[in-house]
Design an enzyme around this catalytic site. Structure first.
Site, PDB file in Angstrom:
ATOM      1  N   ILE A 183      -4.457  43.407  39.990  1.00  0.00           N
ATOM      2  CA  ILE A 183      -3.318  43.169  39.094  1.00  0.00           C
ATOM      3  C   ILE A 183      -3.240  44.166  37.954  1.00  0.00           C
ATOM      4  O   ILE A 183      -2.274  44.176  37.193  1.00  0.00           O
ATOM      5  CB  ILE A 183      -3.368  41.739  38.504  1.00  0.00           C
ATOM      6  CG1 ILE A 183      -4.683  41.515  37.756  1.00  0.00           C
ATOM      7  CG2 ILE A 183      -3.162  40.698  39.587  1.00  0.00           C
ATOM      8  CD1 ILE A 183      -4.756  40.188  37.032  1.00  0.00           C
ATOM      9  N   LYS A 204     -12.659  41.733  35.981  1.00  0.00           N
ATOM     10  CA  LYS A 204     -12.595  43.130  35.544  1.00  0.00           C
ATOM     11  C   LYS A 204     -13.830  43.862  36.047  1.00  0.00           C
ATOM     12  O   LYS A 204     -14.950  43.560  35.645  1.00  0.00           O
ATOM     13  CB  LYS A 204     -12.518  43.191  34.015  1.00  0.00           C
ATOM     14  CG  LYS A 204     -12.508  44.597  33.439  1.00  0.00           C
ATOM     15  CD  LYS A 204     -12.384  44.529  31.919  1.00  0.00           C
ATOM     16  CE  LYS A 204     -12.445  45.899  31.287  1.00  0.00           C
ATOM     17  NZ  LYS A 204     -12.312  45.842  29.810  1.00  0.00           N
ATOM     18  N   ASP A 307      -8.271  48.724  19.481  1.00  0.00           N
ATOM     19  CA  ASP A 307      -7.257  49.036  20.499  1.00  0.00           C
ATOM     20  C   ASP A 307      -6.255  47.893  20.583  1.00  0.00           C
ATOM     21  O   ASP A 307      -5.895  47.431  21.666  1.00  0.00           O
ATOM     22  CB  ASP A 307      -7.912  49.285  21.853  1.00  0.00           C
ATOM     23  CG  ASP A 307      -6.942  49.920  22.849  1.00  0.00           C
ATOM     24  OD1 ASP A 307      -5.953  50.528  22.395  1.00  0.00           O
ATOM     25  OD2 ASP A 307      -7.168  49.806  24.064  1.00  0.00           O
TER      26      ASP A 307
END
EC number: 2.7.10.2
Length: 918
Positions: A183, A204, A307
């Protein structure tokens, strides 16, 4: 590795057709490194975040595992070779996302949005409207945050916590995981949707082998160590970790799965409309709560995200809960002295102090939050029509900020505080939460929210009665319908002074003020025959004022330390013959190095440890410096009004010298042995130094032998602090800007690379000379230069190739070749620029020197803050004249040249050097 998916239903391509070189994904050029992020996928035709870069061809040139992130496509003939421009964060199409189906029409149009409208319009999806109606029916005219916290999200959160508590040391057996599909893809790895114990989770997988001297295991452990500490409803939950079965034994992180995808996806999908004010506030509050938790909840000190972008904010299926994701670049600020200077994150969200590699704190996250607020209000990407690197320069150097015209006053006030140029003046997230609570009771907010609720209810009932969304769409005001008039009225007034800025910075007047859609056509100037007319000039030639003549050669010459005497009154020759015994006839001049601050230059010799100092004030040699070994190359810097010289020696040592006035007080006939301040021994077996540059902070060396660039910190280390592998391609030349993290390299394959030395990353590649069968292969780039070594606002870089004799001028912001000159017939040995005179020269061994002028005055640009667009995309270079100096050198080959002042050039041949005034 991967390619962009084309968006067949993309609207608004008319505006972007000519802007193919712009890279506007979440990290873009600079990579300024972005970790992998869970970016949820779109249905067909909704890949809006990548639309801005999908037309760029990515060419796989970098073989280094740390930097290579793009796959090779069929190479086309183009000046831009954006192999490294591909963002690490890419959106992968997820066809199973039930909410984003064909009813959405492939996403809203790409027109311009009227953000000055007092009645924000709702996004059009019926499914979304129905969910908003349900929330409005519970919470009245505003979203009830307690409902959000006590609803579905809280139940799911508790269930995950309960499941997580059954694990030992966060370990999840791989047999319990069922991977369904990919995804997302990021810099550190890939993200998959999986099932674990009946729950949807995100997996992940770390695939990056190495990053900034961190191994794969260290990257994995770093992120796990931070995520495992977090337990908050507005932070994506870390569930566990596992090692997947297989020969690679990849390590993976298991996280909470968010069905709604990223905030950036939602905003891209609905970019023609406004989000409801209550939803804007709800998302902003969730982000602020999560960041306040990260900054204040830990005794050891705050966790700085570094980030924080809209791509790293994930939403639940009803968009009522926003959660912070992706802690791959996060850093824990431990007690005691803490210093963070590494540039991290994505360009548009990066705080100025971070981009400039200054010391920064957790307030960089507050700056990023301001950019996200701007996105939430406008539903636009924050690049604002600008090329990413240019935007980062403007924000950090000129205090540029995104346009706030038409924003409600409460958002203007909060956003302005959060992106203040002074970090200490930015509010904390605790203070931001207090401001958000005040906004919720603001009369203007309540009024806007009430109007929005009424419009939504009306459109919902109309849609129900008609059985389609067409009626509700008619009640919506698309941004493009009214913003065109606004943009037309502001076309000649693009920059608005910001009175609140401590640096007299400015805001953009309109969203599309800084579009880089215009392509600049490359022009070629070619001459065929250059006659030798130094000694054979006559008055007719000197008086020739035909502007169409390409070749102009009248000049006054001076002969410095030369055995040749020229007596030609027609050419206005000024003879100055110095003592020729000052030079050793056995020494051949290798290079001239002009020191503008001392009105002097250094002369180095081939295979010699002698360096001579020549004063232009009295036009004589004053000293001879003796080094420990013969000189390969050298560069100087002025630091605290002192002159320092860094020299690469033939024994592969790097020596640092301070050039004091006493060093030049002796006689030219008696060499002064100069002792180095510091010596660094380089590995001669691998990294044989070919070229050297110095930005005042780091010394940078390149090696053709091992195809690498090494970064040295002369103050802190005797070893390279970083190494950049050029993928087996030989490096011919390098240059850097003073006290800036950018550098450029010219390669043997005809490519020019731009590097960020903080992250050891090549972020852009230009093609100076494409491979040619007629030329026998690649044409190397022997010379690269920043036009303004000290002016960070100047985007112009200069490149030259000896083999094809081409001199090219580039805009590094837009990667556009502005000019191309066939400057010589035989070869092109080098480029030199003089910033004060705004002139530059190229020279050839055939005895010709080409003189060029800058199209605009960079010094004037640097003094204008409020009414000039720094960058000047059309700031090209103009050809002036070609000078043939063969007779001055008795037809000996020209070896080196420098332009030392307006129209004044010094050059060398064998053991003599000369001066001419063009």
């Amino acid at each position: 590795m991967f390619n962009n998916d084309k968006d067949d239903n993309n609207q608004g391509n008319e505006n972007n057709e000519n802007n193919k070189i712009n890279i506007k994904t979440s990290i873009d050029m600079g990579n300024y490194i972005n970790s992998s992020s869970l970016v949820e996928s779109f249905g067909s035709g909704s890949n809006r975040n990548n639309d801005k870069s999908e037309d760029v061809e990515y060419d796989d040139d970098d073989d280094d595992d740390d930097d290579e992130i793009a796959s090779t496509e069929e190479e086309k003939e183009s000046d831009l070779d954006s192999d490294s421009d591909l963002a690490p964060t890419q959106i992968i199409v997820d066809d199973s996302d039930d909410f984003y189906n064909n009813n959405n029409g492939g996403g809203g149009g790409g027109g311009n949005e009227d953000i000055s409208s007092t009645s924000p319009t709702l996004i059009t999806s019926n499914s979304f409207n129905d969910k908003i109606n349900q929330i409005f029916s519970r919470g009245g005219s505003s979203l009830n945050s307690s409902f959000l916290n006590n609803g579905e999200n809280k139940i799911n959160f508790k269930q995950l916590v309960k499941l997580k508590s059954t694990l030992k040391k966060h370990e999840i057996p791989s047999r319990e995981l069922t991977v369904e599909k990919e995804i997302g893809q990021g810099f550190f790895g890939k993200v998959y949707k999986a099932r674990w114990r009946g729950k949807s989770v995100a997996l992940k997988k770390i695939t990056l082998i190495k990053f900034r001297d961190l191994t794969e295991t260290e990257i994995f452990d770093k992120e796990v160590s931070i995520m495992s500490k977090l337990c908050h409803p507005t932070c994506v939950m870390f569930i566990g970790a596992c090692s997947l079965d297989g020969p690679s034994n990849d390590r993976s992180i298991i996280m909470e799965y968010m069905e709604g995808g990223s905030l950036r996806r939602l905003l891209d999908e609905k970019s023609s409309y406004h989000l409801p004010p209550s939803l804007q506030l709800s998302i902003a509050r969730d982000i602020a709560e999560g960041m306040n938790y990260l900054h204040t909840n830990f005794k050891e000190g705050p966790i700085v995200h570094r980030d924080l972008t809209s791509s790293n904010i994930l939403l639940n299926s009803s968009y009522t809960v926003a959660k912070i994701n992706d802690f791959g670049l996060s850093k824990e600020m431990k007690p005691g002295p803490t210093e963070m200077t590494a540039a991290m994150g994505s360009l548009a969200w990066m705080a100025p102090e971070c981009f400039k590699a200054e010391n920064y704190t957790e307030k960089v996250d507050v700056y990023s939050f301001a950019i996200i607020l701007w996105e939430i209000v406008t539903c636009r990407d924050p690049y604002n029509g600008m090329e990413p690197l240019r935007l980062a320069f403007l924000a950090s150097v000129e205090d540029y900020r995104l346009p706030l015209n038409g924003f409600p006053p409460y958002w203007v006030e909060l956003i302005s505080k959060c992106w203040n140029i002074t970090p200490s003046l930015r509010p904390s997230f605790k203070e931001i939460l207090q401001i958000l609570n005040q906004i919720e009771s603001d009369p203007l907010f309540l009024n806007l929210n009430l109007n929005c609720s009424s419009n939504n209810t009306s459109s919902g009932s109309t849609s129900t009665s008609s059985g389609s969304s067409s009626s509700s769409d008619n009640n919506l005001t698309k941004s493009s319908e009214s913003n065109n008039n606004l943009r037309e009225s502001n076309i000649n007034n693009q920059i608005k002074s910001n009175k609140n800025s401590s640096k007299n910075g400015y805001y953009a007047q309109d969203i599309n003020d800084y579009s880089l859609s215009m392509q600049v056509e490359t022009k070629n100037c070619i001459y065929n025959n250059v006659s030798d007319n130094v000694n054979n000039n006559n008055n007719n030639n000197n008086n020739n004022n035909n502007d169409n003549d390409f070749f102009k050669s009248s000049f006054t010459k001076k002969s410095f330390l030369s055995n040749n005497n020229y007596n030609n009154n027609n050419n206005n020759i000024n003879n100055k013959n110095n003592n020729t015994n000052n030079l050793n006839d056995n020494l051949i001049i290798k290079s001239l190095n002009h020191i503008s601050e001392q009105n002097s230059f250094l002369v180095s010799y081939q295979d010699s440890n002698i360096v001579k100092y020549f004063s232009l004030d009295n036009e004589s040699l004053t000293s001879t410096l003796q080094m420990e070994q013969s000189v390969v190359c050298m560069k100087y810097q002025i630091i605290n009004e002192k002159v320092f010289l860094v020299v690469a020696m033939s024994n592969n040592n790097i020596s640092l010298f301070e050039l004091k006035k006493t060093d030049f007080s002796g006689s030219a006939n008696s060499p002064t042995t100069l002792l180095p301040i510091k010596v660094i021994k380089c590995d001669e077996q691998r990294h044989t130094i070919k070229d050297i540059t110095w930005n005042g902070t780091h010394v940078i060396t390149s090696s053709f032998k091992d195809s690498s660039i090494q970064i040295w910190d002369l103050e802190k280390s005797l070893y390279p602090i970083s190494k950049m592998d050029n993928g087996g391609v030989g490096i011919l030349s390098i240059d850097s800007q003073s006290h800036q993290p950018l550098m450029i390299s010219g390669d043997s394959d005809g490519k020019v690379k731009l590097w960020d030395i903080r992250n050891s990353h090549c972020f852009r590649t230009l093609t100076h000379s494409p491979p040619s069968s007629s030329s026998g292969g690649s044409i190397g780039v022997d010379s690269v230069l920043f036009r303004s070594p000290h002016a960070v606002r100047d985007p112009i870089i200069l490149t030259g190739s000896s083999k094809d004799c081409k001199f090219k001028v580039w805009n590094m912001y837009s990667s556009t070749c502005l000019n191309s000159f066939q400057s010589h017939n035989k070869d092109l040995l080098g480029i030199h620029r003089n910033q004060s005179s705004q002139q530059m020269i190229t020279w050839s061994s055939e005895g010709t020197i080409s003189l060029f002028n800058s199209g605009n005055n960079i010094n004037n640009q640097n003094n204008q803050n409020n009414n000039n667009d720094c960058g000047n995309d059309n700031d090209s270079v103009e050809f002036s004249k070609v000078l043939n100096v063969n007779s001055m050198m008795s037809n000996e080959p020209l070896q080196s040249a420098q332009i030392i002042s307006k129209n004044r050039i010094i050059f060398s041949s064998k053991n003599k050097f000369y001066s001419i005034i063009a």
